[in-house]
Write a protein that holds these residues in place. Structure first.
Motif, PDB file in Angstrom:
ATOM      1  N   PHE A  27      52.382 -14.758  26.267  1.00  0.00           N
ATOM      2  CA  PHE A  27      52.954 -13.569  25.666  1.00  0.00           C
ATOM      3  C   PHE A  27      52.320 -13.214  24.324  1.00  0.00           C
ATOM      4  CE2 PHE A  27      56.400 -15.271  28.296  1.00  0.00           C
ATOM      5  CZ  PHE A  27      56.587 -14.173  29.128  1.00  0.00           C
ATOM      6  N   ARG A  28      51.470 -14.058  23.818  1.00  0.00           N
ATOM      7  CA  ARG A  28      50.877 -13.852  22.506  1.00  0.00           C
ATOM      8  C   ARG A  28      49.754 -12.838  22.522  1.00  0.00           C
ATOM      9  NH1 ARG A  28      50.007 -19.150  18.889  1.00  0.00           N
ATOM     10  NH2 ARG A  28      51.442 -18.441  17.338  1.00  0.00           N
ATOM     11  N   ARG A  29      49.696 -12.068  21.502  1.00  0.00           N
ATOM     12  CA  ARG A  29      48.589 -11.174  21.263  1.00  0.00           C
ATOM     13  C   ARG A  29      47.732 -11.875  20.225  1.00  0.00           C
ATOM     14  NH1 ARG A  29      48.278  -7.850  17.231  1.00  0.00           N
ATOM     15  NH2 ARG A  29      46.608  -6.397  17.360  1.00  0.00           N
ATOM     16  N   PHE A  30      46.448 -11.827  20.363  1.00  0.00           N
ATOM     17  CA  PHE A  30      45.609 -12.558  19.432  1.00  0.00           C
ATOM     18  C   PHE A  30      45.291 -11.695  18.222  1.00  0.00           C
ATOM     19  CE2 PHE A  30      45.030 -14.714  23.431  1.00  0.00           C
ATOM     20  CZ  PHE A  30      45.291 -16.009  23.048  1.00  0.00           C
ATOM     21  N   LEU A  31      45.649 -12.210  17.077  1.00  0.00           N
ATOM     22  CA  LEU A  31      45.475 -11.526  15.814  1.00  0.00           C
ATOM     23  C   LEU A  31      44.038 -11.732  15.340  1.00  0.00           C
ATOM     24  CD1 LEU A  31      47.199 -10.041  13.688  1.00  0.00           C
ATOM     25  CD2 LEU A  31      47.732 -12.251  12.705  1.00  0.00           C
ATOM     26  N   SER A  32      43.386 -10.651  14.948  1.00  0.00           N
ATOM     27  CA  SER A  32      42.007 -10.776  14.473  1.00  0.00           C
ATOM     28  C   SER A  32      41.993 -11.509  13.139  1.00  0.00           C
ATOM     29  CB  SER A  32      41.372  -9.389  14.310  1.00  0.00           C
ATOM     30  OG  SER A  32      41.917  -8.721  13.193  1.00  0.00           O
ATOM     31  N   ASP A  33      40.875 -12.148  12.849  1.00  0.00           N
ATOM     32  CA  ASP A  33      40.738 -12.867  11.583  1.00  0.00           C
ATOM     33  C   ASP A  33      40.885 -11.920  10.398  1.00  0.00           C
ATOM     34  OD1 ASP A  33      40.344 -15.271  12.885  1.00  0.00           O
ATOM     35  OD2 ASP A  33      38.153 -15.158  12.784  1.00  0.00           O
ATOM     36  N   GLU A  34      40.379 -10.702  10.554  1.00  0.00           N
ATOM     37  CA  GLU A  34      40.461  -9.709   9.481  1.00  0.00           C
ATOM     38  C   GLU A  34      41.913  -9.335   9.191  1.00  0.00           C
ATOM     39  OE1 GLU A  34      39.117  -5.122   8.501  1.00  0.00           O
ATOM     40  OE2 GLU A  34      38.364  -6.085  10.318  1.00  0.00           O
ATOM     41  N   THR A  35      42.678  -9.077  10.246  1.00  0.00           N
ATOM     42  CA  THR A  35      44.086  -8.716  10.068  1.00  0.00           C
ATOM     43  C   THR A  35      44.876  -9.901   9.522  1.00  0.00           C
ATOM     44  OG1 THR A  35      43.945  -7.108  11.858  1.00  0.00           O
ATOM     45  CG2 THR A  35      46.155  -7.832  11.235  1.00  0.00           C
ATOM     46  N   ARG A  36      44.597 -11.100  10.031  1.00  0.00           N
ATOM     47  CA  ARG A  36      45.271 -12.301   9.534  1.00  0.00           C
ATOM     48  C   ARG A  36      44.997 -12.479   8.034  1.00  0.00           C
ATOM     49  NH1 ARG A  36      47.646 -16.217  12.099  1.00  0.00           N
ATOM     50  NH2 ARG A  36      46.719 -15.696  14.103  1.00  0.00           N
ATOM     51  N   LYS A  38      44.236 -10.120   5.853  1.00  0.00           N
ATOM     52  CA  LYS A  38      44.930  -9.062   5.118  1.00  0.00           C
ATOM     53  C   LYS A  38      46.411  -9.387   4.957  1.00  0.00           C
ATOM     54  CE  LYS A  38      41.993  -5.147   6.330  1.00  0.00           C
ATOM     55  NZ  LYS A  38      41.922  -3.885   7.092  1.00  0.00           N
ATOM     56  N   ILE A  39      47.024  -9.885   6.017  1.00  0.00           N
ATOM     57  CA  ILE A  39      48.446 -10.240   5.943  1.00  0.00           C
ATOM     58  C   ILE A  39      48.637 -11.420   4.996  1.00  0.00           C
ATOM     59  CG2 ILE A  39      50.422 -11.112   7.247  1.00  0.00           C
ATOM     60  CD1 ILE A  39      49.430  -9.416   9.628  1.00  0.00           C
ATOM     61  N   ASP A  89      51.842   1.441  10.181  1.00  0.00           N
ATOM     62  CA  ASP A  89      50.637   0.733  10.604  1.00  0.00           C
ATOM     63  C   ASP A  89      50.912  -0.107  11.850  1.00  0.00           C
ATOM     64  OD1 ASP A  89      48.364  -0.829  10.892  1.00  0.00           O
ATOM     65  OD2 ASP A  89      48.266  -1.402   8.779  1.00  0.00           O
ATOM     66  N   PRO A  90      50.505   0.374  13.031  1.00  0.00           N
ATOM     67  CA  PRO A  90      50.767  -0.364  14.275  1.00  0.00           C
ATOM     68  C   PRO A  90      50.162  -1.772  14.296  1.00  0.00           C
ATOM     69  CG  PRO A  90      49.957   1.839  14.762  1.00  0.00           C
ATOM     70  CD  PRO A  90      49.845   1.644  13.280  1.00  0.00           C
ATOM     71  N   GLU A  91      49.009  -1.938  13.665  1.00  0.00           N
ATOM     72  CA  GLU A  91      48.370  -3.260  13.613  1.00  0.00           C
ATOM     73  C   GLU A  91      49.217  -4.234  12.792  1.00  0.00           C
ATOM     74  OE1 GLU A  91      45.287  -6.087  14.466  1.00  0.00           O
ATOM     75  OE2 GLU A  91      45.651  -4.087  15.286  1.00  0.00           O
ATOM     76  N   LEU A  92      49.735  -3.754  11.668  1.00  0.00           N
ATOM     77  CA  LEU A  92      50.615  -4.577  10.842  1.00  0.00           C
ATOM     78  C   LEU A  92      51.919  -4.868  11.575  1.00  0.00           C
ATOM     79  CD1 LEU A  92      51.346  -5.973   8.185  1.00  0.00           C
ATOM     80  CD2 LEU A  92      52.136  -3.746   7.337  1.00  0.00           C
ATOM     81  N   ARG A  93      52.441  -3.876  12.267  1.00  0.00           N
ATOM     82  CA  ARG A  93      53.720  -4.025  12.980  1.00  0.00           C
ATOM     83  C   ARG A  93      53.668  -5.157  13.998  1.00  0.00           C
ATOM     84  NH1 ARG A  93      57.292   0.823  15.612  1.00  0.00           N
ATOM     85  NH2 ARG A  93      59.104  -0.451  16.079  1.00  0.00           N
ATOM     86  N   SER A  94      52.609  -5.218  14.767  1.00  0.00           N
ATOM     87  CA  SER A  94      52.492  -6.292  15.753  1.00  0.00           C
ATOM     88  C   SER A  94      51.910  -7.558  15.124  1.00  0.00           C
ATOM     89  CB  SER A  94      51.644  -5.845  16.938  1.00  0.00           C
ATOM     90  OG  SER A  94      50.356  -5.468  16.511  1.00  0.00           O
ATOM     91  N   GLY A  95      51.015  -7.390  14.167  1.00  0.00           N
ATOM     92  CA  GLY A  95      50.347  -8.536  13.561  1.00  0.00           C
ATOM     93  C   GLY A  95      51.266  -9.430  12.747  1.00  0.00           C
ATOM     94  N   ILE A  96      52.218  -8.828  12.032  1.00  0.00           N
ATOM     95  CA  ILE A  96      53.109  -9.634  11.191  1.00  0.00           C
ATOM     96  C   ILE A  96      53.985 -10.530  12.060  1.00  0.00           C
ATOM     97  CG2 ILE A  96      54.941  -7.887  10.983  1.00  0.00           C
ATOM     98  CD1 ILE A  96      53.800 -10.431   8.309  1.00  0.00           C
ATOM     99  N   LYS A  97      54.330 -10.056  13.234  1.00  0.00           N
ATOM    100  CA  LYS A  97      55.159 -10.864  14.143  1.00  0.00           C
ATOM    101  C   LYS A  97      54.408 -12.093  14.632  1.00  0.00           C
ATOM    102  CE  LYS A  97      57.813  -6.863  15.624  1.00  0.00           C
ATOM    103  NZ  LYS A  97      58.144  -5.997  16.759  1.00  0.00           N
TER     104      LYS A  97
END
Length: 149
Positions: A27-36, A38-39, A89-97
């Motif tokens: 069920f995991r979506r893989f977070l990019s290193d760049e987004t990780r 930034k968070i 920010d859809p990337e942040l919305r899914s990435g933070i989870k």
């Protein structure tokens, strides 16, 4: 009604996968290193960081509103608080989870450490743990108890 139709081995497999929750790699979506990165930078940017729906002035969710109110009740200064509107920010919305491995918003971080969502924040507020945590990290001044003799 549907239980008898399902193959027992498939049914138990489904229960095991679903009970493991969304954290299962399937069920995991893989977070990019760049987004990780930034968070990570965002959660370490200020002493208190809140990922929420909307803004403190105009929350778009009751849970986000409650989180803002609790922080306000504790007197968290605005210069020590940074909020992020995950609806922008859809990337942040899914990435933070994925970053926090926590499925809901709002999410609060204190000194770079994930504290929890609204339910945990409210529980900590009610038990006095939140005040202690905020005092411990110098976010709010320690309240000296006056003892009368």
């Amino acid at each position: 009604m549907f239980r008898s139709v399902l193959n027992p081995s498939v049914s138990s497999l489904s229960r095991n996968v679903l009970s493991a929750g969304w954290r299962t790699p399937v069920f995991r979506r893989f977070l990019s290193d760049e987004t990780r990165a930034k968070i990570y930078a965002a959660v370490n940017e200020h002493p208190v960081v809140l990922f929420m729906k909307g803004t403190p002035e105009i929350p778009q969710c009751g849970f986000s509103r409650a989180a803002v109110q609790v922080l306000d009740m504790h007197g968290v200064p605005s210069e020590k608080l940074r909020t992020y509107n995950i609806l922008e920010d859809p990337e942040l919305r899914s990435g933070i989870k994925e970053f926090s491995e926590w499925p809901t918003i709002p999410q609060i971080y204190v000194n770079g450490e994930f504290v929890g969502g609204c339910d945990i924040l409210l529980s900590m507020h009610q038990s006095g743990e939140l005040e202690s945590l905020l005092e411990k990290h110098g976010i709010i001044p320690k309240v000296e108890s006056s003892s009368q003799s």
